[in-house]
Scaffold this motif. Sequence first.
Motif, PDB file in Angstrom:
ATOM      1  N   ILE A   1       0.842  -1.104   0.178  1.00 62.45           N
ATOM      2  CA  ILE A   1      -0.045  -0.016   0.212  1.00 62.45           C
ATOM      3  C   ILE A   1       0.906   1.271  -0.100  1.00 62.45           C
ATOM      4  CG2 ILE A   1      -1.817   1.311   1.348  1.00 62.45           C
ATOM      5  CD1 ILE A   1      -3.103  -0.954   0.010  1.00 62.45           C
ATOM      6  N   ASN A   2       2.086   1.181   0.815  1.00 60.35           N
ATOM      7  CA  ASN A   2       2.810   2.334   0.896  1.00 60.35           C
ATOM      8  C   ASN A   2       3.655   2.375  -0.508  1.00 60.35           C
ATOM      9  OD1 ASN A   2       3.882   4.459   2.481  1.00 60.35           O
ATOM     10  ND2 ASN A   2       5.717   3.378   2.462  1.00 60.35           N
ATOM     11  N   ASP A   3       4.003   1.631  -1.197  1.00 59.92           N
ATOM     12  CA  ASP A   3       4.486   1.758  -2.393  1.00 59.92           C
ATOM     13  C   ASP A   3       3.475   2.295  -3.548  1.00 59.92           C
ATOM     14  OD1 ASP A   3       6.911   0.555  -1.460  1.00 59.92           O
ATOM     15  OD2 ASP A   3       6.483  -1.473  -2.378  1.00 59.92           O
ATOM     16  N   LEU A   4       2.458   1.766  -3.385  1.00 55.81           N
ATOM     17  CA  LEU A   4       1.343   2.371  -4.449  1.00 55.81           C
ATOM     18  C   LEU A   4       1.107   3.817  -4.146  1.00 55.81           C
ATOM     19  CD1 LEU A   4      -1.162  -0.938  -4.143  1.00 55.81           C
ATOM     20  CD2 LEU A   4       0.197  -0.061  -6.255  1.00 55.81           C
ATOM     21  N   LYS A   5       0.938   4.262  -2.907  1.00 58.77           N
ATOM     22  CA  LYS A   5       0.944   5.346  -2.363  1.00 58.77           C
ATOM     23  C   LYS A   5       1.733   6.412  -3.162  1.00 58.77           C
ATOM     24  CE  LYS A   5      -1.908   5.229   1.678  1.00 58.77           C
ATOM     25  NZ  LYS A   5      -1.782   5.275   3.341  1.00 58.77           N
ATOM     26  N   HIS A   6       3.087   5.952  -3.281  1.00 56.81           N
ATOM     27  CA  HIS A   6       4.246   6.521  -3.900  1.00 56.81           C
ATOM     28  C   HIS A   6       4.499   6.138  -5.289  1.00 56.81           C
ATOM     29  CE1 HIS A   6       4.767   7.057   0.607  1.00 56.81           C
ATOM     30  NE2 HIS A   6       5.067   8.239   0.239  1.00 56.81           N
ATOM     31  N   ASP A   7       3.246   5.735  -5.981  1.00 53.57           N
ATOM     32  CA  ASP A   7       3.491   5.574  -7.293  1.00 53.57           C
ATOM     33  C   ASP A   7       4.735   4.371  -7.860  1.00 53.57           C
ATOM     34  OD1 ASP A   7       1.995   7.815  -7.350  1.00 53.57           O
ATOM     35  OD2 ASP A   7       3.632   9.398  -7.990  1.00 53.57           O
ATOM     36  N   ASP A   8       4.810   3.497  -6.939  1.00 50.90           N
ATOM     37  CA  ASP A   8       5.590   2.312  -7.139  1.00 50.90           C
ATOM     38  C   ASP A   8       4.867   1.224  -7.707  1.00 50.90           C
ATOM     39  OD1 ASP A   8       7.464   0.267  -7.405  1.00 50.90           O
ATOM     40  OD2 ASP A   8       8.411   0.625  -5.671  1.00 50.90           O
ATOM     41  N   TYR A   9       4.579   0.881  -8.714  1.00 48.97           N
ATOM     42  CA  TYR A   9       3.441   0.071  -8.927  1.00 48.97           C
ATOM     43  C   TYR A   9       4.122  -1.315  -9.319  1.00 48.97           C
ATOM     44  CZ  TYR A   9       1.041   4.266  -9.924  1.00 48.97           C
ATOM     45  OH  TYR A   9       0.490   5.375  -9.481  1.00 48.97           O
ATOM     46  N   TYR A  10       5.185  -1.676  -9.066  1.00 51.59           N
ATOM     47  CA  TYR A  10       6.052  -2.964  -9.146  1.00 51.59           C
ATOM     48  C   TYR A  10       5.626  -4.125 -10.039  1.00 51.59           C
ATOM     49  CZ  TYR A  10       1.949  -4.276  -6.245  1.00 51.59           C
ATOM     50  OH  TYR A  10       0.864  -4.565  -5.686  1.00 51.59           O
ATOM     51  N   LEU A  11       4.449  -3.885 -10.924  1.00 56.06           N
ATOM     52  CA  LEU A  11       4.328  -4.789 -11.990  1.00 56.06           C
ATOM     53  C   LEU A  11       4.955  -4.063 -13.132  1.00 56.06           C
ATOM     54  CD1 LEU A  11       0.526  -5.522 -11.312  1.00 56.06           C
ATOM     55  CD2 LEU A  11       2.438  -6.755 -10.354  1.00 56.06           C
ATOM     56  N   GLU A  12       5.232  -5.284 -14.049  1.00 57.14           N
ATOM     57  CA  GLU A  12       5.999  -4.680 -15.498  1.00 57.14           C
ATOM     58  C   GLU A  12       4.794  -4.647 -16.387  1.00 57.14           C
ATOM     59  OE1 GLU A  12       9.606  -5.129 -15.659  1.00 57.14           O
ATOM     60  OE2 GLU A  12       9.336  -5.328 -13.490  1.00 57.14           O
ATOM     61  N   GLU A  13       3.763  -3.799 -16.034  1.00 56.16           N
ATOM     62  CA  GLU A  13       2.589  -3.796 -16.939  1.00 56.16           C
ATOM     63  C   GLU A  13       2.623  -2.360 -17.175  1.00 56.16           C
ATOM     64  OE1 GLU A  13       0.454  -6.147 -17.935  1.00 56.16           O
ATOM     65  OE2 GLU A  13       1.448  -7.794 -16.602  1.00 56.16           O
ATOM     66  N   ALA A  14       3.294  -1.630 -18.263  1.00 53.28           N
ATOM     67  CA  ALA A  14       3.362  -0.341 -18.533  1.00 53.28           C
ATOM     68  C   ALA A  14       2.073   0.286 -18.743  1.00 53.28           C
ATOM     69  CB  ALA A  14       4.331  -0.040 -19.599  1.00 53.28           C
ATOM     70  N   LYS A  15       1.076  -0.210 -19.358  1.00 50.35           N
ATOM     71  CA  LYS A  15       0.021   0.780 -19.590  1.00 50.35           C
ATOM     72  C   LYS A  15      -0.965   0.885 -18.391  1.00 50.35           C
ATOM     73  CE  LYS A  15      -1.327   0.670 -24.547  1.00 50.35           C
ATOM     74  NZ  LYS A  15      -2.196   0.084 -25.542  1.00 50.35           N
ATOM     75  N   LEU A  16      -0.828  -0.212 -17.619  1.00 45.44           N
ATOM     76  CA  LEU A  16      -1.753  -0.611 -16.256  1.00 45.44           C
ATOM     77  C   LEU A  16      -0.924   0.511 -15.115  1.00 45.44           C
ATOM     78  CD1 LEU A  16      -3.718  -1.864 -14.529  1.00 45.44           C
ATOM     79  CD2 LEU A  16      -2.061  -3.699 -14.126  1.00 45.44           C
ATOM     80  N   ASN A  17       0.166   0.608 -15.298  1.00 43.91           N
ATOM     81  CA  ASN A  17       0.880   1.539 -14.284  1.00 43.91           C
ATOM     82  C   ASN A  17       0.612   2.835 -14.653  1.00 43.91           C
ATOM     83  OD1 ASN A  17       1.966  -0.831 -13.337  1.00 43.91           O
ATOM     84  ND2 ASN A  17       3.989  -0.397 -14.070  1.00 43.91           N
ATOM     85  N   GLU A  18       0.493   3.278 -16.187  1.00 43.47           N
ATOM     86  CA  GLU A  18       0.310   4.672 -16.571  1.00 43.47           C
ATOM     87  C   GLU A  18      -1.213   5.010 -16.283  1.00 43.47           C
ATOM     88  OE1 GLU A  18       1.507   4.957 -20.715  1.00 43.47           O
ATOM     89  OE2 GLU A  18      -0.267   6.549 -20.880  1.00 43.47           O
ATOM     90  N   THR A  19      -2.179   4.016 -16.272  1.00 40.10           N
ATOM     91  CA  THR A  19      -3.402   4.444 -15.968  1.00 40.10           C
ATOM     92  C   THR A  19      -3.494   4.756 -14.374  1.00 40.10           C
ATOM     93  OG1 THR A  19      -4.192   2.839 -17.795  1.00 40.10           O
ATOM     94  CG2 THR A  19      -5.925   3.469 -16.264  1.00 40.10           C
ATOM     95  N   LEU A  20      -2.926   3.736 -13.674  1.00 40.32           N
ATOM     96  CA  LEU A  20      -2.951   3.822 -12.225  1.00 40.32           C
ATOM     97  C   LEU A  20      -2.380   5.400 -11.760  1.00 40.32           C
ATOM     98  CD1 LEU A  20      -1.981   0.234 -11.112  1.00 40.32           C
ATOM     99  CD2 LEU A  20      -4.083   1.265 -10.808  1.00 40.32           C
ATOM    100  N   TYR A  21      -1.207   5.789 -12.547  1.00 39.92           N
ATOM    101  CA  TYR A  21      -0.762   6.993 -12.425  1.00 39.92           C
ATOM    102  C   TYR A  21      -1.630   8.137 -12.725  1.00 39.92           C
ATOM    103  CZ  TYR A  21       2.521  10.789 -12.223  1.00 39.92           C
ATOM    104  OH  TYR A  21       3.176  11.922 -11.760  1.00 39.92           O
TER     105      TYR A  21
END
Length: 433
Positions: free
Chosen positions: A37-57
């Motif tokens: 949760i802490n990582d996600l709050k700091h934009d660290d999405y840890y999965l190698e899923e570029a488009k998914l990470n971009e959308t979450l960002y």
Amino acid sequence: MKHLVVGLGYVGLANLAFLSSNSKDEVVGYDKDEKRINDLKHDDYYLEEAKLNETLYNEKRRIVYTSSINAFKDVGAFYIAVGTPSKEDGAVDMACFYEVIKDIKEHANHDAYVVIRSTVEIGTGDKVNALLNKDGKFHFNVISLPEFLSESSAYEDEMNPARFVIGVDDEDALTFIKRIRKKSLNDGVPFYSMSHVSAEMSKYASNAFLATKISFINEMSRLAESLGGDIVDISNGMGADPRIGHSMLNAGVGFGGSCFPKDTKALIYKGKENDVEMAINEAALMVNITQPLLFLKKIEKHLSGVKDKKIAILGLAYKEGTGDNRSSPSLYLAESLLKDGAILSAYDPSKTSRESFKKGFSSINVCPSLDEAVKGVDAVVFLSSSKEFKEIEETCLLKLMNGRYVFDGRNIFSTEHFKYCTYISIGRKDSLR
Ligand SMILES: NC(=O)c1ccc[n+]([C@@H]2O[C@H](COP(=O)([O-])OP(=O)(O)OC[C@H]3O[C@@H](n4cnc5c(N)ncnc54)[C@H](O)[C@@H]3O)[C@@H](O)[C@H]2O)c1
């Protein structure tokens, strides 16, 4: 309405991204792992899923990440996406899943939909329905909505699924799913509504079928090798038939990942429990267990034993484009080669994959680059078909390597690619130089 996604791995994050970018509703992601949760709050999405990470960002201002149980209050729809690994005997380990059911029962404070996205033991939907609605103040409408996404294309698969398989008890549940998935409905994506058991089994049957397809071509590769055929040509010849199709017809060291092995085992287990022989699934699993073993034998044979041989393992994740090492053939091969005395270096384009591999194998030199992993080795072993590997020139390898052996566990090169190295692949005539 407040949507709460519980369990933020591949499936949970993909669902979160979908819900946030396709509605104006409140969207919350809950995971009991506080670091995550802490990582996600700091934009660290840890999965190698570029488009998914971009959308979450892009959605970061709309999504709340939390590990507080208070998140279970005021929820209109829960989405359960926690892990359901295999137990030793092949049964599905439902412990995390039922923790969530307990949390819903204890902390939800009004009627809600409970959408099951995890791959759960067959029979779970009906069981959860009874558990949640027994002696409770609130009504929970349980929906089995198995997730079919693939790692490395999690975002695309979540946004544009091929179909929806929906286990429901009433029209209201189906209407709810059609409402949140309105775009897919308008796009003509099929929605198949059925019983919970059928929906749950559709998921297992799909994965077991795909796993079987891989094992089928791997079995053919063994015969092709003995008869002097070429499995790549054979796959092409087969896959062009639209009834067969090209996908999952690449021979290699076998399937891994968090789904195919465990879901095949779960079906076999269910068969045993119900006295139904699952001969095809058993065979698919057995071919998959023996496939890396045969590859290992080839390596041992060509190198005249691996004791004190320097070998680079290239491709640690179970397939290209993901950082997931779960049940990856690299784990088995690394363990066996080490046991037989090889000196190993390793590399994967994914940092996540490298780091998790390092934790399991302290004696292996896990390198940050391909060049470092290959430097001074007697042999390289390719275990995934990453783009970076496919682009390797023989001259570069020769400059770095000490020996000239290339073992290709994914048939990523043509048999003519290597002019000076001994190239050994799967189901094709070895190019022995
Ligand atoms: N990974 C895939 O490609 C894929 C595809 C389709 C379906 N599935 C299925 O979806 C489910 C999830 O898979 P995944 O790969 O996304 O899992 P994962 O292991 O990547 O993530 C699961 C998450 O759930 C969290 N969790 C566990 N127990 C919890 C609890 N009680 N409360 C809150 N959070 C909890 C963990 O901390 C973790 O972050 C599994 O059933 C899997 O079989 C996975």
